[in-house]
Design an enzyme around this catalytic site. Sequence first.
Site, mmCIF file in Angstrom:
data_model
loop_
_atom_site.group_PDB
_atom_site.id
_atom_site.type_symbol
_atom_site.label_atom_id
_atom_site.label_comp_id
_atom_site.label_asym_id
_atom_site.label_seq_id
_atom_site.Cartn_x
_atom_site.Cartn_y
_atom_site.Cartn_z
ATOM 1 N N ASP A 10 0.873 -1.168 0.000
ATOM 2 C CA ASP A 10 0.000 0.000 0.000
ATOM 3 C C ASP A 10 0.925 1.237 0.000
ATOM 4 O OD1 ASP A 10 -2.430 1.545 0.519
ATOM 5 O OD2 ASP A 10 -1.624 1.807 2.537
ATOM 6 N N LEU A 11 0.401 2.400 -0.330
ATOM 7 C CA LEU A 11 1.267 3.596 -0.390
ATOM 8 C C LEU A 11 1.109 4.486 0.854
ATOM 9 C CD1 LEU A 11 3.231 5.374 -2.056
ATOM 10 C CD2 LEU A 11 1.216 6.491 -3.016
ATOM 11 N N ASP A 12 -0.049 5.171 0.914
ATOM 12 C CA ASP A 12 -0.283 6.130 2.001
ATOM 13 C C ASP A 12 -0.327 5.392 3.344
ATOM 14 O OD1 ASP A 12 -0.516 8.269 0.226
ATOM 15 O OD2 ASP A 12 -2.656 7.978 -0.040
ATOM 16 N N THR A 18 1.405 10.262 4.141
ATOM 17 C CA THR A 18 0.652 11.321 3.469
ATOM 18 C C THR A 18 -0.692 11.603 4.150
ATOM 19 O OG1 THR A 18 0.132 9.548 1.965
ATOM 20 C CG2 THR A 18 1.570 11.261 1.117
ATOM 21 N N LYS A 46 -8.669 6.493 5.945
ATOM 22 C CA LYS A 46 -7.463 5.767 5.508
ATOM 23 C C LYS A 46 -7.837 4.607 4.584
ATOM 24 C CE LYS A 46 -4.245 7.036 9.102
ATOM 25 N NZ LYS A 46 -3.448 6.621 10.259
ATOM 26 N N GLY A 47 -7.187 4.560 3.432
ATOM 27 C CA GLY A 47 -7.438 3.476 2.478
ATOM 28 C C GLY A 47 -8.730 3.644 1.691
ATOM 29 N N VAL A 48 -9.467 4.713 2.002
ATOM 30 C CA VAL A 48 -10.778 4.946 1.393
ATOM 31 C C VAL A 48 -10.616 5.883 0.188
ATOM 32 C CG1 VAL A 48 -13.021 6.023 1.874
ATOM 33 C CG2 VAL A 48 -11.943 4.597 3.595
ATOM 34 N N ARG A 50 -11.155 8.798 -2.732
ATOM 35 C CA ARG A 50 -11.376 10.243 -2.570
ATOM 36 C C ARG A 50 -12.883 10.549 -2.485
ATOM 37 N NH1 ARG A 50 -8.688 13.535 -7.212
ATOM 38 N NH2 ARG A 50 -7.073 12.012 -6.743
ATOM 39 N N SER A 115 -2.535 0.644 -4.306
ATOM 40 C CA SER A 115 -2.989 1.823 -3.562
ATOM 41 C C SER A 115 -4.324 2.341 -4.089
ATOM 42 C CB SER A 115 -1.931 2.926 -3.695
ATOM 43 O OG SER A 115 -2.438 4.169 -3.277
ATOM 44 N N ALA A 116 -5.114 2.934 -3.191
ATOM 45 C CA ALA A 116 -6.373 3.569 -3.596
ATOM 46 C C ALA A 116 -6.132 4.949 -4.206
ATOM 47 C CB ALA A 116 -7.288 3.710 -2.383
ATOM 48 N N SER A 117 -4.907 5.452 -4.063
ATOM 49 C CA SER A 117 -4.643 6.832 -4.479
ATOM 50 C C SER A 117 -4.483 6.974 -5.991
ATOM 51 C CB SER A 117 -3.370 7.342 -3.800
ATOM 52 O OG SER A 117 -3.051 8.624 -4.301
ATOM 53 N N LYS A 118 -5.033 8.074 -6.499
ATOM 54 C CA LYS A 118 -4.840 8.400 -7.914
ATOM 55 C C LYS A 118 -3.561 9.220 -8.103
ATOM 56 C CE LYS A 118 -9.626 8.009 -9.283
ATOM 57 N NZ LYS A 118 -10.806 8.593 -9.893
ATOM 58 N N ASN A 119 -2.888 9.536 -7.001
ATOM 59 C CA ASN A 119 -1.647 10.320 -7.063
ATOM 60 C C ASN A 119 -0.417 9.457 -6.788
ATOM 61 O OD1 ASN A 119 -2.862 13.032 -7.397
ATOM 62 N ND2 ASN A 119 -3.786 12.565 -5.416
ATOM 63 N N LYS A 146 -11.184 -0.665 -1.742
ATOM 64 C CA LYS A 146 -10.982 -1.509 -0.566
ATOM 65 C C LYS A 146 -12.166 -1.313 0.380
ATOM 66 C CE LYS A 146 -6.035 -0.431 -0.898
ATOM 67 N NZ LYS A 146 -4.926 0.349 -0.338
ATOM 68 N N GLU A 170 -0.212 -3.269 4.617
ATOM 69 C CA GLU A 170 -1.323 -2.310 4.670
ATOM 70 C C GLU A 170 -1.429 -1.623 6.021
ATOM 71 O OE1 GLU A 170 -3.968 -0.594 3.965
ATOM 72 O OE2 GLU A 170 -4.253 -1.004 1.859
ATOM 73 N N ASP A 171 -1.837 -0.354 6.010
ATOM 74 C CA ASP A 171 -2.036 0.366 7.277
ATOM 75 C C ASP A 171 -3.503 0.569 7.616
ATOM 76 O OD1 ASP A 171 -2.371 2.274 5.147
ATOM 77 O OD2 ASP A 171 -2.420 3.822 6.688
HETATM 78 P P1 B16 Z 1 -6.144 10.272 -3.698
HETATM 79 P P2 B16 Z 1 -3.622 4.135 0.071
HETATM 80 C C1 B16 Z 1 -5.429 6.113 -0.014
HETATM 81 O O1 B16 Z 1 -4.158 5.614 -0.308
HETATM 82 C C2 B16 Z 1 -5.420 6.953 1.258
HETATM 83 O O2 B16 Z 1 -5.163 6.130 2.388
HETATM 84 C C3 B16 Z 1 -6.749 7.612 1.428
HETATM 85 O O3 B16 Z 1 -6.744 8.422 2.577
HETATM 86 C C4 B16 Z 1 -7.053 8.463 0.185
HETATM 87 O O4 B16 Z 1 -8.337 9.056 0.277
HETATM 88 C C5 B16 Z 1 -7.010 7.553 -1.052
HETATM 89 O O5 B16 Z 1 -5.738 6.937 -1.132
HETATM 90 C C6 B16 Z 1 -7.263 8.310 -2.338
HETATM 91 O O6 B16 Z 1 -6.186 9.177 -2.547
HETATM 92 O O7 B16 Z 1 -7.058 11.372 -3.304
HETATM 93 O O8 B16 Z 1 -4.682 10.650 -3.733
HETATM 94 O O9 B16 Z 1 -6.583 9.591 -4.972
HETATM 95 O O10 B16 Z 1 -3.531 4.117 1.552
HETATM 96 O O11 B16 Z 1 -4.593 3.134 -0.514
HETATM 97 O O12 B16 Z 1 -2.270 4.118 -0.601
HETATM 98 MG MG MG Z 2 -2.820 3.222 3.309
#
Ligand code: B16
Ligand code: MG
Length: 221
Positions: A10-12, A18, A46-48, A50, A115-119, A146, A170-171
């Site tokens: 996982d990333l964040d 972050t 967290k992990g959720v 955007r 990761s759930a993040s688009k960044n 997730k 995972e966190d």
């Molecule tokens: P973004 P992960 C998740 O990353 C974050 O834990 C979560 O807080 C955030 O809302 C989600 O990415 C979406 O991120 O806005 O950058 O697309 O923990 O799955 O790496």
């Molecule tokens: Mg995470």
Amino acid sequence: MTVKKAFIFDLDGVIVDTAKYHFLAWKKIADQLGINFTHEHNELLKGVSRIRSLDIILELGEVKATQEDKEKWLIQKNEDYLLCLVDMDQSEILPGVLPILHYLKTINQPIALGSASKNARPILEKTGILSYFDAIVDGNDVTNAKPDPEVFLIAAQKLNSTPENSVVFEDSIAGIQAANIGKIISVGIGEEKTLHEAKYVFKDFTHIDTHFIDILIHKKI
Ligand code: B16
Ligand code: MG
């Protein structure tokens, strides 16, 4: 034949902290809307994704919003979040992560991001660790967030592995549940009381040594 496991990070909250930047960006929106958004509430995000994060904040404040408003706030949140990342560099990688990534590379174990993040990509670039990853699966690649295991199953597949021959770090509770539902070995990074559903839990990567990695490589779920 060399025994292999697919190692999915996982990333964040696992590679970089972050969550504090996500909090600042969401807090600004919440303040504008008169919603009391605390660090405890931030744990729920967290992990959720955007979009789901915004819905949770609006539910907390019992605020009703149009689709147009939501889209505007999602754009604003991401712009503010990206501003927090402008000066990000390798110093923001969480303690103990680099030695483990390096060890996995040295012993030829495949590594993916889940990761759930688009960044995710810009963060891996800024921190200088993009080249460690054989596959990247992020919020741009999945339709189910997730605790759906989609992100990790795609990552395992991209590494030519099966779920039972894969490991997830995972966190978040949602992420641990996703790994467990996907029948992937789950390693929680954080507090035992929060992540008790994980097969193993470590406070951070400084508590994970190469011996444990070797055990994981030979472990069946
Ligand atoms: P973004 P992960 C998740 O990353 C974050 O834990 C979560 O807080 C955030 O809302 C989600 O990415 C979406 O991120 O806005 O950058 O697309 O923990 O799955 O790496
Ligand atoms: Mg995470």
